[in-house]
Design an enzyme around this catalytic site. Structure first.
Site, PDB file in Angstrom:
ATOM      1  N   HIS A  66      -3.114   7.230   2.831  1.00 35.74           N
ATOM      2  CA  HIS A  66      -3.570   5.924   2.353  1.00 35.74           C
ATOM      3  C   HIS A  66      -4.930   5.641   2.980  1.00 35.74           C
ATOM      4  CE1 HIS A  66      -3.873   1.816   1.306  1.00 35.74           C
ATOM      5  NE2 HIS A  66      -3.517   1.321   2.471  1.00 35.74           N
ATOM      6  N   ASN A 114     -10.013  -0.091   0.681  1.00 41.68           N
ATOM      7  CA  ASN A 114      -8.556  -0.070   0.572  1.00 41.68           C
ATOM      8  C   ASN A 114      -8.150  -0.649  -0.780  1.00 41.68           C
ATOM      9  OD1 ASN A 114      -5.815  -0.485   0.735  1.00 41.68           O
ATOM     10  ND2 ASN A 114      -5.857  -1.409   2.778  1.00 41.68           N
ATOM     11  N   CYS A 137       0.813  -1.229   0.000  1.00 41.55           N
ATOM     12  CA  CYS A 137       0.000   0.000   0.000  1.00 41.55           C
ATOM     13  C   CYS A 137       0.841   1.271   0.000  1.00 41.55           C
ATOM     14  CB  CYS A 137      -0.950   0.011   1.187  1.00 41.55           C
ATOM     15  SG  CYS A 137      -2.034  -1.412   1.219  1.00 41.55           S
TER      16      CYS A 137
HETATM   17  N1  ACO Z   1     -18.109  -8.148  10.513  1.00 46.23           N
HETATM   18  C1  ACO Z   1     -18.513  -8.319  11.768  1.00 46.23           C
HETATM   19  N2  ACO Z   1     -17.677  -8.672  12.785  1.00 46.23           N
HETATM   20  C2  ACO Z   1     -16.369  -8.841  12.456  1.00 46.23           C
HETATM   21  C3  ACO Z   1     -15.899  -8.682  11.143  1.00 46.23           C
HETATM   22  C4  ACO Z   1     -16.831  -8.320  10.143  1.00 46.23           C
HETATM   23  N3  ACO Z   1     -16.477  -8.124   8.853  1.00 46.23           N
HETATM   24  N4  ACO Z   1     -14.562  -8.925  11.139  1.00 46.23           N
HETATM   25  C5  ACO Z   1     -14.207  -9.216  12.403  1.00 46.23           C
HETATM   26  N5  ACO Z   1     -15.298  -9.172  13.201  1.00 46.23           N
HETATM   27  C6  ACO Z   1     -15.389  -9.402  14.643  1.00 46.23           C
HETATM   28  C7  ACO Z   1     -14.260 -10.233  15.156  1.00 46.23           C
HETATM   29  O1  ACO Z   1     -14.550 -11.608  14.995  1.00 46.23           O
HETATM   30  C8  ACO Z   1     -14.203  -9.830  16.605  1.00 46.23           C
HETATM   31  O2  ACO Z   1     -15.216 -10.529  17.283  1.00 46.23           O
HETATM   32  P1  ACO Z   1     -14.981 -11.107  18.770  1.00 46.23           P
HETATM   33  O3  ACO Z   1     -14.688  -9.896  19.610  1.00 46.23           O
HETATM   34  O4  ACO Z   1     -16.273 -11.783  19.093  1.00 46.23           O
HETATM   35  O5  ACO Z   1     -13.813 -12.018  18.643  1.00 46.23           O
HETATM   36  C9  ACO Z   1     -14.617  -8.359  16.581  1.00 46.23           C
HETATM   37  O6  ACO Z   1     -15.255  -8.147  15.323  1.00 46.23           O
HETATM   38  C10 ACO Z   1     -13.474  -7.403  16.758  1.00 46.23           C
HETATM   39  O7  ACO Z   1     -12.427  -7.721  15.848  1.00 46.23           O
HETATM   40  P2  ACO Z   1     -11.102  -6.885  15.837  1.00 46.23           P
HETATM   41  O8  ACO Z   1     -10.163  -7.512  14.867  1.00 46.23           O
HETATM   42  O9  ACO Z   1     -10.597  -6.667  17.201  1.00 46.23           O
HETATM   43  O10 ACO Z   1     -11.618  -5.482  15.276  1.00 46.23           O
HETATM   44  P3  ACO Z   1     -10.822  -4.145  15.136  1.00 46.23           P
HETATM   45  O11 ACO Z   1     -11.493  -3.090  15.907  1.00 46.23           O
HETATM   46  O12 ACO Z   1      -9.339  -4.315  15.325  1.00 46.23           O
HETATM   47  O13 ACO Z   1     -11.041  -3.799  13.590  1.00 46.23           O
HETATM   48  C11 ACO Z   1      -9.917  -3.950  11.500  1.00 46.23           C
HETATM   49  C12 ACO Z   1     -10.598  -4.690  12.596  1.00 46.23           C
HETATM   50  C13 ACO Z   1     -10.932  -3.043  10.809  1.00 46.23           C
HETATM   51  C14 ACO Z   1      -9.358  -4.938  10.480  1.00 46.23           C
HETATM   52  C15 ACO Z   1      -8.794  -3.099  12.109  1.00 46.23           C
HETATM   53  O14 ACO Z   1      -7.987  -3.862  12.934  1.00 46.23           O
HETATM   54  C16 ACO Z   1      -7.935  -2.469  11.048  1.00 46.23           C
HETATM   55  O15 ACO Z   1      -8.376  -1.660  10.261  1.00 46.23           O
HETATM   56  N6  ACO Z   1      -6.638  -2.794  11.033  1.00 46.23           N
HETATM   57  C17 ACO Z   1      -5.742  -2.265  10.029  1.00 46.23           C
HETATM   58  C18 ACO Z   1      -5.995  -3.003   8.808  1.00 46.23           C
HETATM   59  C19 ACO Z   1      -5.441  -2.330   7.618  1.00 46.23           C
HETATM   60  O16 ACO Z   1      -5.468  -1.147   7.497  1.00 46.23           O
HETATM   61  N7  ACO Z   1      -4.977  -3.140   6.699  1.00 46.23           N
HETATM   62  C20 ACO Z   1      -4.547  -2.690   5.480  1.00 46.23           C
HETATM   63  C21 ACO Z   1      -3.103  -2.691   5.423  1.00 46.23           C
HETATM   64  S1  ACO Z   1      -2.587  -2.035   3.932  1.00 46.23           S
HETATM   65  C22 ACO Z   1      -1.987  -3.268   2.884  1.00 46.23           C
HETATM   66  O17 ACO Z   1      -0.812  -3.357   2.690  1.00 46.23           O
HETATM   67  C23 ACO Z   1      -2.953  -4.224   2.205  1.00 46.23           C
END
Ligand code: ACO
Length: 363
Positions: free
Chosen positions: A251, A281, A112
């Site tokens: 980004h 993204n 990214c």
């Molecule tokens: N819908 C509903 N619930 C979900 C989903 C979904 N799509 N995905 C996960 N959950 C649930 C999980 O199972 C978890 O449930 P639990 O508490 O019962 O176990 C709960 O939601 C919380 O999950 P977390 O992973 O803790 O959620 P978080 O607040 O961290 O958000 C996210 C997740 C959006 C992925 C966040 O961590 C994030 O944005 N991280 C950065 C990711 C990113 O930017 N990646 C791109 C990198 S760039 C590249 O090079 C491709």
């Protein structure tokens, strides 16, 4: 002093939309969860290879710069979703644009952060005199790597391309500073653990075949630190105070990461450009697509100090400060567009289901 300035800009977003409502019908998720956690409402699914999107975006960028492809002497394609292992996506883009033989072309995979890495490379090549006009195209077809049985990643990514033309200037604008870095201690937190090419699911691979895997929390934590640190450093290196920043184009991975970066730069929300709600993204493509839309919507005026900040798999990160020139309107316009498709959204995703398995609600 010779600097490198952006003289043309263009984008290509494929027409097929995958909305949060569509995802609700496929997997155990909700519009509310996706919106609150990421800021994403919908994303695009491509029916063509990354090079085809890059070529359309590039045609728009060339027209905006008033340049013909024959006047470009280097093409850099930022992508982590190549058309093929051999040749590079840059070779396909070179062919589609009808570039002449001496024009150099290569891929740059910094995930990214690919656009920021490429822009800085292009600028340094121009400043050194090695190249005189560089086309930077960032293009991603991440949808082909999505496993729709994994709700934690399937909702985040989409497809798009953006491109810019970079040329020398002797005036007081152009790239003022730039930093890039790699933190390989976090290598396993975001990966496609095979040779996952964008077109592969549509071809012959049998399961098991890995799509994107991510430790979202760790990536989130490190992204906030890296983007904030590098942006602050790049602003200082440009000789600017934080109050002199006119616009942050970050980004577009997660609205909460964008907010945290803006906070480090002490920027109010009106000085931060976001379009994550519309495209999700799209990896290296997010920043050039956002740049095009920021220009179209009047966010950038002559002489504006613009900060680009990115992070991605690796984990890579980068930030650059660019002072915009006088011209904020394209010199010309191109009619280039993708060939239309008669395939439905579900037909486009069918290849993913065959490789990774059917999402729970479609089983
Ligand atoms: N819908 C509903 N619930 C979900 C989903 C979904 N799509 N995905 C996960 N959950 C649930 C999980 O199972 C978890 O449930 P639990 O508490 O019962 O176990 C709960 O939601 C919380 O999950 P977390 O992973 O803790 O959620 P978080 O607040 O961290 O958000 C996210 C997740 C959006 C992925 C966040 O961590 C994030 O944005 N991280 C950065 C990711 C990113 O930017 N990646 C791109 C990198 S760039 C590249 O090079 C491709």
């Amino acid at each position: 002093m010779t600097r490198a300035a952006i003289t043309g800009w263009g984008k290509c977003v494929p027409p097929t939309v995958l909305s949060n409502a569509d995802l609700e019908r496929m997997i155990d998720t909700s519009d509310e969860w996706i919106t609150v956690r990421s800021g994403i409402k919908e994303r695009r699914i491509s029916h063509v290879e990354p090079s085809e999107m890059a070529a359309v975006a590039s045609e728009h960028a060339l027209a905006a710069a008033g340049r013909d492809i024959g006047e470009i002497d280097l093409i850099i394609v930022a992508s982590c979703t190549s058309d093929s292992v051999i040749p590079a996506t840059a070779a396909h883009v070179h062919r589609l644009l009808g570039a002449p033989v001496p024009t150099a072309a290569f891929d740059l995979n910094a995930n990214c952060s690919g656009f920021v890495y490429s822009l800085i490379n292009a600028a340094k090549m121009i400043e050194s005199g090695m190249h005189s006009r560089v086309l930077v195209a960032a293009t991603e077809r991440l949808s082909a790597l999505l496993d729709f049985t994994d709700r934690s990643t399937a909702v985040l990514f989409g497809d798009a391309a953006g491109a810019v033309v970079v040329e020398p200037t002797e005036e007081d604008h152009g790239l003022l500073s730039g930093f890039v870095q790699m933190d390989s201690s976090a290598l396993g937190y975001l990966e496609v653990p095979n040779d996952g090419l964008s077109g592969m699911p549509a071809r012959s691979l049998e399961p098991p075949h890995g799509g994107i895997t991510m430790n979202g929390r760790e990536v989130f934590r490190r992204a906030v630190v890296a983007m904030g640190d590098l942006s602050v450093r790049a602003v200082a290196e440009a000789g600017l105070g934080l109050e002199e920043v006119d616009l942050l184009i970050p980004h577009q991975a997660n609205m909460r990461i964008i907010d945290a970066t803006a906070k480090r730069l002490k920027l109010p929300s009106e000085k931060v450009y976001t379009n994550i709600h519309a495209y999700g993204n799209t990896s290296a493509a997010t920043i050039p697509v956002a740049l095009v839309e920021a220009l179209e919507q009047g966010y950038i005026s002559a002489g504006a100090n613009v900060v680009f900040a990115a992070f991605g798999g690796g984990l890579t990160a980068g930030a650059a400060v660019l002072r915009w020139g006088e011209r904020t309107e394209p010199l010309g316009r191109s009619e280039a567009s993708l060939a239309p498709t008669d395939r439905s959204l579900m037909e486009l995703l069918e290849a993913n289901f065959r490789v990774y398995g059917y999402p729970e609600k479609l089983r």
